[in-house]
Design a protein around this motif. Structure first.
Motif, PDB file in Angstrom:
ATOM      1  N   ASP A   1       0.834  -1.206   0.000  1.00  0.00           N
ATOM      2  CA  ASP A   1       0.000   0.000   0.000  1.00  0.00           C
ATOM      3  C   ASP A   1       0.866   1.251   0.000  1.00  0.00           C
ATOM      4  OD1 ASP A   1      -2.666  -1.128   0.211  1.00  0.00           O
ATOM      5  OD2 ASP A   1      -2.092  -1.784   2.218  1.00  0.00           O
ATOM      6  N   MET A   2       0.629   2.136  -0.965  1.00  0.00           N
ATOM      7  CA  MET A   2       1.332   3.423  -0.965  1.00  0.00           C
ATOM      8  C   MET A   2       0.314   4.531  -0.700  1.00  0.00           C
ATOM      9  SD  MET A   2       4.195   3.117  -4.000  1.00  0.00           S
ATOM     10  CE  MET A   2       4.570   4.823  -3.832  1.00  0.00           C
TER      11      MET A   2
ATOM     12  N   PHE B   1      -4.890  11.603  -0.446  1.00  0.00           N
ATOM     13  CA  PHE B   1      -5.979  10.808  -1.035  1.00  0.00           C
ATOM     14  C   PHE B   1      -6.670   9.987   0.057  1.00  0.00           C
ATOM     15  CE2 PHE B   1      -7.524   6.927  -3.229  1.00  0.00           C
ATOM     16  CZ  PHE B   1      -8.485   7.532  -4.029  1.00  0.00           C
ATOM     17  N   VAL B   2      -5.887   9.526   1.004  1.00  0.00           N
ATOM     18  CA  VAL B   2      -6.425   8.815   2.176  1.00  0.00           C
ATOM     19  C   VAL B   2      -5.791   9.421   3.433  1.00  0.00           C
ATOM     20  CG1 VAL B   2      -6.978   6.576   1.110  1.00  0.00           C
ATOM     21  CG2 VAL B   2      -4.638   7.028   1.857  1.00  0.00           C
ATOM     22  N   PRO B   3      -6.484   9.340   4.560  1.00  0.00           N
ATOM     23  CA  PRO B   3      -5.954   9.967   5.783  1.00  0.00           C
ATOM     24  C   PRO B   3      -4.912   9.114   6.499  1.00  0.00           C
ATOM     25  CG  PRO B   3      -8.144   9.085   6.193  1.00  0.00           C
ATOM     26  CD  PRO B   3      -7.830   8.776   4.754  1.00  0.00           C
ATOM     27  N   ASN B   4      -3.899   8.679   5.764  1.00  0.00           N
ATOM     28  CA  ASN B   4      -2.840   7.878   6.377  1.00  0.00           C
ATOM     29  C   ASN B   4      -1.643   7.920   5.426  1.00  0.00           C
ATOM     30  OD1 ASN B   4      -1.522   6.193   8.166  1.00  0.00           O
ATOM     31  ND2 ASN B   4      -2.724   4.366   7.666  1.00  0.00           N
TER      32      ASN B   4
ATOM     33  N   ILE C   1       1.367  -3.069  -6.388  1.00  0.00           N
ATOM     34  CA  ILE C   1       1.400  -1.776  -5.693  1.00  0.00           C
ATOM     35  C   ILE C   1       0.015  -1.143  -5.737  1.00  0.00           C
ATOM     36  CG2 ILE C   1       2.643   0.394  -5.419  1.00  0.00           C
ATOM     37  CD1 ILE C   1       4.424  -2.220  -5.549  1.00  0.00           C
ATOM     38  N   HIS C   2      -0.556  -0.928  -4.564  1.00  0.00           N
ATOM     39  CA  HIS C   2      -1.873  -0.289  -4.439  1.00  0.00           C
ATOM     40  C   HIS C   2      -1.628   1.185  -4.129  1.00  0.00           C
ATOM     41  CE1 HIS C   2      -5.870  -0.060  -1.944  1.00  0.00           C
ATOM     42  NE2 HIS C   2      -5.857   0.750  -2.982  1.00  0.00           N
ATOM     43  N   MET C   3      -1.783   2.014  -5.154  1.00  0.00           N
ATOM     44  CA  MET C   3      -1.480   3.442  -5.002  1.00  0.00           C
ATOM     45  C   MET C   3      -2.687   4.194  -4.470  1.00  0.00           C
ATOM     46  SD  MET C   3       0.696   4.563  -8.201  1.00  0.00           S
ATOM     47  CE  MET C   3       2.433   4.420  -8.113  1.00  0.00           C
ATOM     48  N   MET C   4      -2.543   4.732  -3.282  1.00  0.00           N
ATOM     49  CA  MET C   4      -3.607   5.569  -2.724  1.00  0.00           C
ATOM     50  C   MET C   4      -3.035   6.965  -2.596  1.00  0.00           C
ATOM     51  SD  MET C   4      -5.021   2.874   0.093  1.00  0.00           S
ATOM     52  CE  MET C   4      -3.560   1.857   0.017  1.00  0.00           C
ATOM     53  N   MET C   5      -2.974   7.666  -3.723  1.00  0.00           N
ATOM     54  CA  MET C   5      -2.337   8.986  -3.725  1.00  0.00           C
ATOM     55  C   MET C   5      -2.909   9.890  -4.800  1.00  0.00           C
ATOM     56  SD  MET C   5       1.273   7.889  -5.432  1.00  0.00           S
ATOM     57  CE  MET C   5       1.818   7.343  -3.842  1.00  0.00           C
TER      58      MET C   5
ATOM     59  N   LEU D   1      -9.338  -3.990  -8.766  1.00  0.00           N
ATOM     60  CA  LEU D   1      -9.385  -4.145  -7.313  1.00  0.00           C
ATOM     61  C   LEU D   1     -10.639  -3.474  -6.778  1.00  0.00           C
ATOM     62  CD1 LEU D   1      -8.357  -4.681  -4.464  1.00  0.00           C
ATOM     63  CD2 LEU D   1      -6.648  -2.922  -4.776  1.00  0.00           C
ATOM     64  N   VAL D   2     -11.500  -4.288  -6.190  1.00  0.00           N
ATOM     65  CA  VAL D   2     -12.724  -3.770  -5.577  1.00  0.00           C
ATOM     66  C   VAL D   2     -12.443  -3.578  -4.086  1.00  0.00           C
ATOM     67  CG1 VAL D   2     -15.156  -4.272  -5.065  1.00  0.00           C
ATOM     68  CG2 VAL D   2     -14.163  -5.006  -7.253  1.00  0.00           C
ATOM     69  N   MET D   3     -12.469  -2.319  -3.641  1.00  0.00           N
ATOM     70  CA  MET D   3     -12.235  -2.056  -2.216  1.00  0.00           C
ATOM     71  C   MET D   3     -13.462  -2.520  -1.438  1.00  0.00           C
ATOM     72  SD  MET D   3      -9.225  -0.927  -1.858  1.00  0.00           S
ATOM     73  CE  MET D   3      -9.335  -0.784  -0.062  1.00  0.00           C
ATOM     74  N   THR D   4     -13.202  -3.330  -0.414  1.00  0.00           N
ATOM     75  CA  THR D   4     -14.305  -3.828   0.398  1.00  0.00           C
ATOM     76  C   THR D   4     -14.330  -3.140   1.769  1.00  0.00           C
ATOM     77  OG1 THR D   4     -12.854  -5.755   0.734  1.00  0.00           O
ATOM     78  CG2 THR D   4     -14.681  -6.039  -0.771  1.00  0.00           C
ATOM     79  N   VAL D   5     -13.471  -2.113   1.918  1.00  0.00           N
ATOM     80  CA  VAL D   5     -13.529  -1.151   3.037  1.00  0.00           C
ATOM     81  C   VAL D   5     -13.170   0.200   2.427  1.00  0.00           C
ATOM     82  CG1 VAL D   5     -12.763  -2.814   4.820  1.00  0.00           C
ATOM     83  CG2 VAL D   5     -11.056  -1.376   3.669  1.00  0.00           C
ATOM     84  N   ASN D   6     -13.382   1.284   3.171  1.00  0.00           N
ATOM     85  CA  ASN D   6     -12.882   2.573   2.719  1.00  0.00           C
ATOM     86  C   ASN D   6     -11.367   2.562   2.915  1.00  0.00           C
ATOM     87  OD1 ASN D   6     -15.347   4.047   1.984  1.00  0.00           O
ATOM     88  ND2 ASN D   6     -15.871   3.680   4.126  1.00  0.00           N
ATOM     89  N   PRO D   7     -10.602   2.924   1.876  1.00  0.00           N
ATOM     90  CA  PRO D   7      -9.152   2.737   1.969  1.00  0.00           C
ATOM     91  C   PRO D   7      -8.484   3.641   2.999  1.00  0.00           C
ATOM     92  CG  PRO D   7      -9.716   3.998   0.003  1.00  0.00           C
ATOM     93  CD  PRO D   7     -11.015   3.545   0.608  1.00  0.00           C
TER      94      PRO D   7
END
Ligand code: DX5
Ligand code: ZN
Length: 224
Positions: free
Chosen positions: A35-36, A41-44, A65-69, A135-141
């Motif tokens: 996870d990046m 984009f996400v609070p972490n 690589i799961h880009m959360m940015m 990739l289907v997110m099954t929680v809020n990232p």
């Protein structure tokens, strides 16, 4: 398609990352999920391309690589140079997701799109013929250890139906968030192929090998 188990190193012991990666590799992980997060984009915040490079030195398994940015395009080449096999980009993170997917492919890596729980599949339908993975997110990232959102099972099912109706759409379906022995069967039955698991694998009491074997068997059984 075969079942793949993808440990998410977000839940590994960061001070013993190499130990945990080697253990998960030996225990039968099919692919590692990195996870990046950029804090916008996400609070972490989490891993960077240098972590991908380090991972590449200790395992031969594929690195997803799961880009959360915000502005993911700027990091596509750095992560591929560092050893990424698949780059997964959130549809919500860029105004030009088609271009971002093209960019990943232009560097020779596998490309995937990610959809948040609130993002309809229709938003990414035009990408189906060109992606390798969705990739289907099954929680809020943003965080490990959250609870699976039950409504996502229907979404996976609809996605699998869409995939079956188009001959040129043969991407893998991946799920991420709250995957454990209670939730994996419904996702597998709905059509998921790749199962990301963080807290269930790394924070559990039983050994990694048993946990990987357990969820893999449940998924395989549900798919039959
Ligand atoms: C959450 C991350 C996940 C996370 C999953 O935003 O994308 O990869 O590590 O953790 P669990 O399996 O604990 O829900
Ligand atoms: Zn993830």
């Amino acid at each position: 398609m075969t079942v793949k188990i993808a440990p998410s190193i977000l839940s590994a012991d960061i001070m013993n990352l190499e130990r945990d990666v080697r253990a998960a590799d030996k225990a039968g992980a099919d692919v590692f999920h990195i996870d990046m997060m950029d804090g916008n984009f996400v609070p972490n915040m989490s891993f960077s391309p240098s972590v991908v490079e380090g991972m590449r030195r200790v395992t031969d398994k594929p690195l997803d690589i799961h880009m959360m940015m915000e502005n993911p395009d700027a990091y596509i080449k750095p992560v591929i140079d560092a050893g990424a096999d698949t780059v997964l980009i959130h549809a919500e993170s860029t105004q030009h997701i088609y271009r971002s997917i093209d960019l990943v492919k232009s560097y020779g890596a596998r490309a995937g799109v990610v959809v948040n729980p609130g993002t309809p599949l229709e938003t990414v339908k035009e990408l189906f013929p060109i992606i390798d993975q969705i990739l289907v997110m099954t929680v809020n990232p943003g965080f490990g250890g959250q609870k699976f959102i039950p409504g996502m099972t229907k979404k996976i099912q609809r996605l699998d139906q869409l995939r079956q109706t188009a001959a040129d759409d043969n991407f893998e379906i991946e799920v991420d968030g709250g995957i454990n022995a209670d939730t994996i069967s419904q996702c597998a039955r709905a059509g998921a192929d790749i199962f990301v698991a963080g807290s269930y694998l790394f924070n559990g009491e039983a050994g990694l090998e048993k946990r990987i074997d357990d969820i893999r068997s449940l998924a395989v059984e549900a798919k039959q």
